[in-house]
Design an enzyme around this catalytic site. Structure first.
Site, PDB file in Angstrom:
ATOM      1  N   CYS A 153       6.413  -5.376   3.567  1.00 21.24           N
ATOM      2  CA  CYS A 153       6.141  -5.466   5.140  1.00 21.24           C
ATOM      3  C   CYS A 153       5.505  -6.831   5.390  1.00 21.24           C
ATOM      4  O   CYS A 153       5.388  -7.958   6.067  1.00 21.24           O
ATOM      5  CB  CYS A 153       5.887  -4.952   5.525  1.00 21.24           C
ATOM      6  SG  CYS A 153       5.635  -2.942   5.022  1.00 21.24           S
ATOM      7  N   HIS A 288      -0.376  -7.267  11.989  1.00 19.46           N
ATOM      8  CA  HIS A 288       0.347  -6.023  11.129  1.00 19.46           C
ATOM      9  C   HIS A 288       0.203  -4.683  12.483  1.00 19.46           C
ATOM     10  O   HIS A 288       1.465  -4.270  12.382  1.00 19.46           O
ATOM     11  CB  HIS A 288      -0.116  -5.526   9.973  1.00 19.46           C
ATOM     12  CG  HIS A 288       0.833  -4.736   8.780  1.00 19.46           C
ATOM     13  ND1 HIS A 288       2.423  -5.523   8.692  1.00 19.46           N
ATOM     14  CD2 HIS A 288       0.764  -3.858   8.555  1.00 19.46           C
ATOM     15  CE1 HIS A 288       2.885  -4.458   8.324  1.00 19.46           C
ATOM     16  NE2 HIS A 288       1.867  -3.897   8.121  1.00 19.46           N
ATOM     17  N   GLU A 299      -7.479  -2.800   8.634  1.00 22.70           N
ATOM     18  CA  GLU A 299      -6.957  -4.788   9.468  1.00 22.70           C
ATOM     19  C   GLU A 299      -8.176  -5.129  10.767  1.00 22.70           C
ATOM     20  O   GLU A 299      -8.889  -5.981  10.592  1.00 22.70           O
ATOM     21  CB  GLU A 299      -5.341  -3.982  10.139  1.00 22.70           C
ATOM     22  CG  GLU A 299      -5.598  -5.577  11.059  1.00 22.70           C
ATOM     23  CD  GLU A 299      -4.057  -5.762  11.518  1.00 22.70           C
ATOM     24  OE1 GLU A 299      -3.986  -7.011  11.891  1.00 22.70           O
ATOM     25  OE2 GLU A 299      -3.794  -4.679  11.485  1.00 22.70           O
ATOM     26  N   LYS A 320       5.170  -3.793  17.096  1.00 25.04           N
ATOM     27  CA  LYS A 320       5.323  -2.358  16.768  1.00 25.04           C
ATOM     28  C   LYS A 320       5.039  -1.199  17.085  1.00 25.04           C
ATOM     29  O   LYS A 320       6.743  -1.251  16.747  1.00 25.04           O
ATOM     30  CB  LYS A 320       4.919  -2.158  15.487  1.00 25.04           C
ATOM     31  CG  LYS A 320       5.010  -2.985  14.093  1.00 25.04           C
ATOM     32  CD  LYS A 320       4.187  -3.044  12.541  1.00 25.04           C
ATOM     33  CE  LYS A 320       4.696  -3.559  11.304  1.00 25.04           C
ATOM     34  NZ  LYS A 320       3.689  -4.520  11.602  1.00 25.04           N
ATOM     35  N   HIS A 325       8.538  -1.024  13.219  1.00 31.10           N
ATOM     36  CA  HIS A 325       8.793  -1.339  11.742  1.00 31.10           C
ATOM     37  C   HIS A 325       9.898  -2.656  11.509  1.00 31.10           C
ATOM     38  O   HIS A 325      10.534  -1.257  11.107  1.00 31.10           O
ATOM     39  CB  HIS A 325       7.490  -1.256  11.521  1.00 31.10           C
ATOM     40  CG  HIS A 325       6.897  -1.676  10.384  1.00 31.10           C
ATOM     41  ND1 HIS A 325       7.306  -2.635   9.387  1.00 31.10           N
ATOM     42  CD2 HIS A 325       6.147  -0.936   9.015  1.00 31.10           C
ATOM     43  CE1 HIS A 325       6.970  -3.185   8.448  1.00 31.10           C
ATOM     44  NE2 HIS A 325       5.889  -1.743   8.800  1.00 31.10           N
ATOM     45  N   PHE A 385       3.532  -3.280   1.541  1.00 29.74           N
ATOM     46  CA  PHE A 385       3.438  -2.582   0.415  1.00 29.74           C
ATOM     47  C   PHE A 385       3.080  -2.820  -1.600  1.00 29.74           C
ATOM     48  O   PHE A 385       3.961  -4.307  -0.919  1.00 29.74           O
ATOM     49  CB  PHE A 385       4.491  -1.529   0.056  1.00 29.74           C
ATOM     50  CG  PHE A 385       3.878  -0.310   1.238  1.00 29.74           C
ATOM     51  CD1 PHE A 385       2.835   0.346   1.706  1.00 29.74           C
ATOM     52  CD2 PHE A 385       5.198   0.857   1.564  1.00 29.74           C
ATOM     53  CE1 PHE A 385       2.838   1.180   2.695  1.00 29.74           C
ATOM     54  CE2 PHE A 385       4.665   1.953   1.694  1.00 29.74           C
ATOM     55  CZ  PHE A 385       3.700   2.099   2.545  1.00 29.74           C
TER      56      PHE A 385
END
Length: 397
Positions: A153, A288, A299, A320, A325, A385
């Site tokens: 991502c 994010h 975050e 998002k 996403h 990830f």
């Protein structure tokens, strides 16, 4: 400002809900998400689909939708930058973030193999992760470095940051940089369901940073930028849209899926140091913001660790919540929101925001956009990830 600054001179994108800047701002101003109930084999879920005639009507026999989305967006970025498709871009580099490659083609090829015992000849080059990079470099005659970043991502953010570094180092004159992904397949949705990270049902919503957050929605799309030195843009008479002032790239090196606030903070801190700015100069964060329980807390904690008391004065946007996403392309969308903040004074809201959570106590710009705001610097985060983190800092041009 230095003539060696790397600036953005062109933007092109295809994302759920918008295909140009005016439409995108209208979407954000309206405050309603572009995600919708899906149909067919995906009818158990909601998600973000690109509806654009130049994408939906194209012949994809030689390209997966992932590459097509990339090429359409790159063409618009090049046009905005007033660069010709050939000649002026001869020494340009192409830097593309793409987490999965040709996922639609890959799923169909698997079905064809087991149902029909056949594989179609274009399958290999349609599924390879560097397919979008190759298509863009061929379309514009780019002979500079053509590199693909498959960092889950954070892929697009890494591509943009590495393009900036390559220009600073003299490896290329200009760069087409961004990300693309077309993950709207049955197997991808089932994969995210297995991880228990997908917001359930056709009425599912992505609700970052609030008590009701319950997971993400998948979306498709692409975002691309033209990057070049400020001096080069001035010589061409191309107005810069924003400056890329800082870039952080760090690895958590702890867990393949669990977010790590320390690693994220190290990444943000690296970007701030490169920019030469003080923590108090950061006025906006394009987060994010996945709407996962652990991710949003991590975050928020990372922002406080780096920015200290200044974190309470931040406006934090979670794109998002509007588009879903976009995986490998997600970092491009967050950079786009940062660009709107520093170039237009437009702060993207966090849609679908419900009840505040006691563990999430920053200003997440709930539901309503803010306009005519002066932003000295905007931080854009992308955490992937594998513990792959990227942060970029944009400043006004």
């Amino acid at each position: 400002m230095s003539p060696e600054d790397v600036v953005i001179t062109g933007i092109g994108f295809r994302v759920p809900g918008a295909s140009n800047l005016d439409a995108l701002i209208d979407l954000y101003r309206n405050g309603k998400p572009a995600t919708r109930p899906l149909t067919g084999r995906l009818s158990a879920w909601a998600g973000g689909l690109v509806t654009a005639e130049d994408v939906d009507s194209a012949d994809t026999k030689q390209m997966d939708r992932c590459s097509l989305l990339a090429l359409v967006a790159a063409r618009e970025a090049v046009a905005m930058a007033n660069l010709s498709e050939h000649g002026q871009l001869d020494q340009a580099g192409v830097f593309v973030g793409c987490g999965g490659g040709g996922l639609i083609t890959s799923e169909q090829a698997t079905l064809d193999l087991y149902e029909k015992d056949e594989i179609k000849s274009p399958t290999l080059f349609k599924t390879m992760a560097n397919g979008p990079t190759a298509q863009i470099s061929m379309a514009f005659g780019c002979h500079g470095p053509t590199l693909t970043y498959a960092m889950a991502c954070s892929s697009a953010a890494h591509a943009i940051g590495e393009a900036m570094l390559a220009i600073r180092a003299g490896r290329c004159d200009q760069a087409i940089a961004g990300g693309t992904e077309a993950p709207m397949t049955f197997s991808m949705h089932r994969t995210w369901v297995a991880l228990r990270l997908l917001s359930p049902g056709q009425d599912g919503l992505c609700r970052p940073f609030c008590y009701e957050r319950g997971g993400l929605l998948l979306g498709e799309g692409s975002v691309f930028f033209v990057l070049e030195r400020r001096k080069s843009a001035a010589e061409r008479g191309a107005p810069p849209l924003a400056t890329i002032a800082g870039y952080g790239a760090r690895s958590d090196a702890t867990h393949v899926t669990a977010p790590n606030a320390d690693g994220q903070a190290a990444t943000i801190g690296q970007a701030v140091r490169m920019s030469g700015l003080a923590a108090a100069d950061i006025g906006h964060v394009s987060a994010h913001g996945t709407a996962t329980f652990a991710g949003d807390i991590s975050e928020t904690k990372a922002l406080k660790m780096v920015l200290g008391d200044s974190a309470q004065r931040l406006a934090v946007s979670a794109t998002k919540s509007f588009h879903g996403h976009l995986l490998g392309a997600a970092g491009g969308v967050t950079v786009l929101a940062s660009l709107l903040a520093v170039s237009r004074g437009f702060i993207v809201p966090t849609a679908n925001f419900g009840t505040p959570d006691k563990d999430l106590d920053l200003d997440y710009v709930p539901n309503v956009a803010r306009e005519h705001v002066t932003v000295k610097a905007s931080l854009s985060n992308a955490f992937g990830f594998g513990g792959s983190n990227a942060s970029l800092i944009l400043t006004p041009s």
